[in-house]
Design a protein around this motif. Structure first.
Motif, PDB file in Angstrom:
ATOM      1  N   ARG A 337       0.855  -1.182   0.000  1.00 17.88           N
ATOM      2  CA  ARG A 337       0.000   0.000   0.000  1.00 17.88           C
ATOM      3  C   ARG A 337       0.894   1.237   0.000  1.00 17.88           C
ATOM      4  O   ARG A 337       1.829   1.342   0.800  1.00 17.88           O
ATOM      5  CB  ARG A 337      -0.922   0.020   1.213  1.00 17.88           C
ATOM      6  N   LEU A 338       0.619   2.134  -0.922  1.00 14.08           N
ATOM      7  CA  LEU A 338       1.401   3.359  -1.038  1.00 14.08           C
ATOM      8  C   LEU A 338       0.933   4.357   0.012  1.00 14.08           C
ATOM      9  O   LEU A 338      -0.225   4.785  -0.008  1.00 14.08           O
ATOM     10  CB  LEU A 338       1.259   3.947  -2.439  1.00 14.08           C
ATOM     11  N   GLN A 339       1.830   4.707   0.902  1.00 13.00           N
ATOM     12  CA  GLN A 339       1.506   5.665   1.958  1.00 13.00           C
ATOM     13  C   GLN A 339       1.702   7.097   1.477  1.00 13.00           C
ATOM     14  O   GLN A 339       0.883   7.968   1.743  1.00 13.00           O
ATOM     15  CB  GLN A 339       2.382   5.409   3.193  1.00 13.00           C
ATOM     16  N   SER A 340       2.815   7.333   0.748  1.00 11.10           N
ATOM     17  CA  SER A 340       3.082   8.699   0.287  1.00 11.10           C
ATOM     18  C   SER A 340       4.135   8.704  -0.816  1.00 11.10           C
ATOM     19  O   SER A 340       4.950   7.790  -0.925  1.00 11.10           O
ATOM     20  CB  SER A 340       3.570   9.582   1.449  1.00 11.10           C
ATOM     21  N   ILE A 341       4.074   9.750  -1.640  1.00 13.98           N
ATOM     22  CA  ILE A 341       5.115  10.071  -2.617  1.00 13.98           C
ATOM     23  C   ILE A 341       5.390  11.557  -2.488  1.00 13.98           C
ATOM     24  O   ILE A 341       4.465  12.368  -2.453  1.00 13.98           O
ATOM     25  CB  ILE A 341       4.689   9.796  -4.070  1.00 13.98           C
ATOM     26  N   SER A 342       6.658  11.912  -2.425  1.00 15.80           N
ATOM     27  CA  SER A 342       7.007  13.337  -2.358  1.00 15.80           C
ATOM     28  C   SER A 342       8.309  13.560  -3.108  1.00 15.80           C
ATOM     29  O   SER A 342       9.113  12.639  -3.273  1.00 15.80           O
ATOM     30  CB  SER A 342       7.165  13.788  -0.897  1.00 15.80           C
ATOM     31  N   GLU A 343       8.481  14.778  -3.590  1.00 17.90           N
ATOM     32  CA  GLU A 343       9.742  15.105  -4.229  1.00 17.90           C
ATOM     33  C   GLU A 343      10.843  15.110  -3.174  1.00 17.90           C
ATOM     34  O   GLU A 343      10.618  15.505  -2.028  1.00 17.90           O
ATOM     35  CB  GLU A 343       9.663  16.472  -4.908  1.00 17.90           C
ATOM     36  N   ALA A 344      12.027  14.643  -3.570  1.00 19.71           N
ATOM     37  CA  ALA A 344      13.161  14.654  -2.655  1.00 19.71           C
ATOM     38  C   ALA A 344      13.459  16.094  -2.252  1.00 19.71           C
ATOM     39  O   ALA A 344      13.088  17.047  -2.938  1.00 19.71           O
ATOM     40  CB  ALA A 344      14.385  14.011  -3.306  1.00 19.71           C
ATOM     41  N   ALA A 345      14.158  16.236  -1.138  1.00 18.22           N
ATOM     42  CA  ALA A 345      14.320  17.544  -0.501  1.00 18.22           C
ATOM     43  C   ALA A 345      14.791  18.641  -1.447  1.00 18.22           C
ATOM     44  O   ALA A 345      14.286  19.747  -1.418  1.00 18.22           O
ATOM     45  CB  ALA A 345      15.283  17.419   0.674  1.00 18.22           C
ATOM     46  N   ALA A 364      18.586  15.533 -11.881  1.00 17.83           N
ATOM     47  CA  ALA A 364      17.498  14.580 -12.092  1.00 17.83           C
ATOM     48  C   ALA A 364      16.450  14.799 -11.005  1.00 17.83           C
ATOM     49  O   ALA A 364      16.756  15.285  -9.923  1.00 17.83           O
ATOM     50  CB  ALA A 364      18.031  13.159 -12.039  1.00 17.83           C
ATOM     51  N   MET A 365      15.221  14.432 -11.308  1.00 16.93           N
ATOM     52  CA  MET A 365      14.179  14.536 -10.310  1.00 16.93           C
ATOM     53  C   MET A 365      14.134  13.254  -9.495  1.00 16.93           C
ATOM     54  O   MET A 365      14.076  12.155 -10.053  1.00 16.93           O
ATOM     55  CB  MET A 365      12.827  14.777 -10.970  1.00 16.93           C
ATOM     56  N   GLU A 366      14.204  13.395  -8.197  1.00 13.58           N
ATOM     57  CA  GLU A 366      14.133  12.251  -7.308  1.00 13.58           C
ATOM     58  C   GLU A 366      12.849  12.322  -6.497  1.00 13.58           C
ATOM     59  O   GLU A 366      12.377  13.405  -6.143  1.00 13.58           O
ATOM     60  CB  GLU A 366      15.322  12.229  -6.338  1.00 13.58           C
ATOM     61  N   TYR A 367      12.312  11.147  -6.175  1.00 16.50           N
ATOM     62  CA  TYR A 367      11.106  11.057  -5.371  1.00 16.50           C
ATOM     63  C   TYR A 367      11.341  10.130  -4.184  1.00 16.50           C
ATOM     64  O   TYR A 367      12.131   9.182  -4.263  1.00 16.50           O
ATOM     65  CB  TYR A 367       9.933  10.513  -6.202  1.00 16.50           C
ATOM     66  N   ASP A 368      10.652  10.434  -3.099  1.00 18.32           N
ATOM     67  CA  ASP A 368      10.674   9.577  -1.921  1.00 18.32           C
ATOM     68  C   ASP A 368       9.333   8.844  -1.831  1.00 18.32           C
ATOM     69  O   ASP A 368       8.270   9.473  -1.809  1.00 18.32           O
ATOM     70  CB  ASP A 368      10.900  10.410  -0.654  1.00 18.32           C
ATOM     71  N   PHE A 369       9.408   7.522  -1.782  1.00 21.82           N
ATOM     72  CA  PHE A 369       8.221   6.687  -1.704  1.00 21.82           C
ATOM     73  C   PHE A 369       8.178   6.011  -0.331  1.00 21.82           C
ATOM     74  O   PHE A 369       9.200   5.528   0.158  1.00 21.82           O
ATOM     75  CB  PHE A 369       8.257   5.584  -2.773  1.00 21.82           C
ATOM     76  N   HIS A 370       7.014   5.970   0.276  1.00 23.40           N
ATOM     77  CA  HIS A 370       6.802   5.207   1.496  1.00 23.40           C
ATOM     78  C   HIS A 370       5.692   4.216   1.211  1.00 23.40           C
ATOM     79  O   HIS A 370       4.557   4.598   0.911  1.00 23.40           O
ATOM     80  CB  HIS A 370       6.418   6.123   2.666  1.00 23.40           C
ATOM     81  N   VAL A 371       6.029   2.931   1.279  1.00 20.89           N
ATOM     82  CA  VAL A 371       5.028   1.885   1.067  1.00 20.89           C
ATOM     83  C   VAL A 371       5.118   0.917   2.236  1.00 20.89           C
ATOM     84  O   VAL A 371       6.147   0.816   2.907  1.00 20.89           O
ATOM     85  CB  VAL A 371       5.259   1.122  -0.265  1.00 20.89           C
ATOM     86  N   TYR A 372       4.018   0.225   2.481  1.00 20.21           N
ATOM     87  CA  TYR A 372       4.067  -0.814   3.524  1.00 20.21           C
ATOM     88  C   TYR A 372       3.338  -2.051   3.043  1.00 20.21           C
ATOM     89  O   TYR A 372       2.419  -1.987   2.216  1.00 20.21           O
ATOM     90  CB  TYR A 372       3.510  -0.311   4.861  1.00 20.21           C
ATOM     91  N   ARG A 373       3.781  -3.181   3.554  1.00 24.72           N
ATOM     92  CA  ARG A 373       3.191  -4.454   3.162  1.00 24.72           C
ATOM     93  C   ARG A 373       1.842  -4.635   3.862  1.00 24.72           C
ATOM     94  O   ARG A 373       1.719  -4.452   5.070  1.00 24.72           O
ATOM     95  CB  ARG A 373       4.125  -5.598   3.538  1.00 24.72           C
ATOM     96  N   VAL A 374       0.863  -5.004   3.098  1.00 25.84           N
ATOM     97  CA  VAL A 374      -0.486  -5.209   3.637  1.00 25.84           C
ATOM     98  C   VAL A 374      -0.605  -6.619   4.184  1.00 25.84           C
ATOM     99  O   VAL A 374      -0.206  -7.586   3.517  1.00 25.84           O
ATOM    100  CB  VAL A 374      -1.549  -4.973   2.556  1.00 25.84           C
TER     101      VAL A 374
END
Length: 374
Positions: A337-345, A364-374
């Motif tokens: 489950r995707l908790q959040s996506i945000s652009e890197a700092a 380059a554009m970097e993103y931070d993803f937070h996912v957790y196992r359901v």
């Protein structure tokens, strides 16, 4: 611009060896601070030079790391060793005085890269470390310090010389033919320095580091996270993953560190096509290959699993990093489950994997993803 944590004296150990794909210490520290009350075990399946491991150790967490690059693992292990600067310098001096030097490279690159006396000292330490049957905290720290000093820019003042080599980048090894042409065109000579003196300057800075808590350098392993066998059953006790996979299209990690790889026992030349890592022959292949890593992360014995992924793409590759991560998660066969996506700092942070390729590369554009196992 605010001063980054990398430049704080108490983080000097994390900077023991410059490495071209390092991500900022702020990222894993910010993530892991949220788990201080839980005291989690942390995993990084693409540990690189060990920034996540260093952050976890600062907070007192146990951390495991895996990387397919011998150079990365040698540096990462130093972030998990117990530090004794004097013993490390004594070991280096012992190896040099033993004078059991063999296999000194005679190629033109090495003759122009290092003075004769410096190359002899480097080889004495290299051969002694390679002949060890078992590592210790002291040998691990010495190896990483040697890698950190092996090549870099020449100082205008010999007393501040921080590297053993003729003029070179700090973060990656330029190829032999290019280096030879450059040195000859600029009439550059390798510095006449004492290896122990350079090592002393490097290691004394580490004495300012915050005393770190329990850890074992054996927790940074050479392996390929695509395969379950790289994660021993005893190491499947993690609940938090903090990692940054290779950019899509970035596939020459070992080749771009060929000189440091030589110090670790590799050949004295660039050997292409030997890197074992995520496949880059197409976006679908990349996603499937990366998905096998996420599948192996889900093999943890812990009930909860949160993954924090920093990912981007090279500016030259017209690919959406969000799509690649989504595809890789689907390929894993695990329900996330995707908790959040945000652009890197910062956008500038996106240069970390692109920077070494060309001075004119754009961020380059970097993103931070937070996912957790359901």
């Amino acid at each position: 611009m605010p001063r980054t944590l990398a430049y704080e004296p108490h983080n000097a150990l994390n900077a023991i060896c410059p490495y071209f794909t390092m991500f900022p210490l702020e990222y894993p520290l910010q993530v892991l601070e949220e788990y201080k009350e839980e005291n989690p075990v942390v995993m990084d399946p693409f540990c690189g030079r060990g920034t996540t491991l260093f952050a976890a150790r600062q907070l007192g967490f146990t951390a495991h790391g895996i990387d397919s690059s011998p150079v990365a693992v040698a540096i990462a292990r130093a972030k998990l060793c117990n530090i004794d600067i004097d013993k490390t310098l004594d070991l280096a001096q012992e190896y040099i005085e033993a004078d059991q030097v063999k296999n000194i490279p005679d190629a033109e690159f090495f003759r122009l890269a290092f003075s004769t006396s410096v190359l002899k000292q480097i080889c004495a330490i290299r051969n002694a470390l390679l002949s060890r049957n078992r590592d210790s905290n002291t040998s691990v720290l010495l190896r990483a310090a040697m890698l950190g000093c092996l090549h870099g820019p020449i100082s205008k003042r010999p007393i501040t010389q921080a590297y053993f080599s003729n003029q070179m980048p700090r973060t990656f090894s330029t190829k032999p033919d290019y280096s030879i042409r450059y040195w000859k065109e600029k009439a550059l000579k390798p510095p006449e320095i004492n290896v122990i003196s350079v090592l002393t300057r490097k290691l004394r800075r580490i004495q300012q580091s915050i005393p770190l808590k329990r850890a074992s350098f054996f927790d940074a392993r050479l392996g390929d996270s695509r395969f379950a066998k790289s994660i021993p059953t005893s190491k499947r006790n993690f609940s938090v993953v903090v990692t940054s996979p290779p950019y899509y299209g970035m596939r020459t990690y070992v080749e771009d560190q060929w000189l440091r790889n030589w110090f670790l026992g590799g050949p004295p030349y660039v050997e292409y096509g030997k890197t074992e890592q995520i496949q880059h022959t197409g976006k679908d292949v990349f996603a499937k290959s990366l998905g096998s890593v996420w599948q192996n992360m889900a093999r943890t014995h812990h009930e909860d699993l949160n993954m924090y992924i920093r990912f981007g793409t090279l500016p030259s590759v017209k690919t959406n990093p969000k799509s690649l991560i989504h595809a890789s998660l689907e390929e894993s066969g695990v329900t996330w489950r995707l908790q959040s996506i945000s652009e890197a700092a910062t956008a500038a942070s996106g240069r970390r994997q692109a920077n070494h390729m060309t001075a004119t590369s754009t961020s380059a554009m970097e993103y931070d993803f937070h996912v957790y196992r359901v």
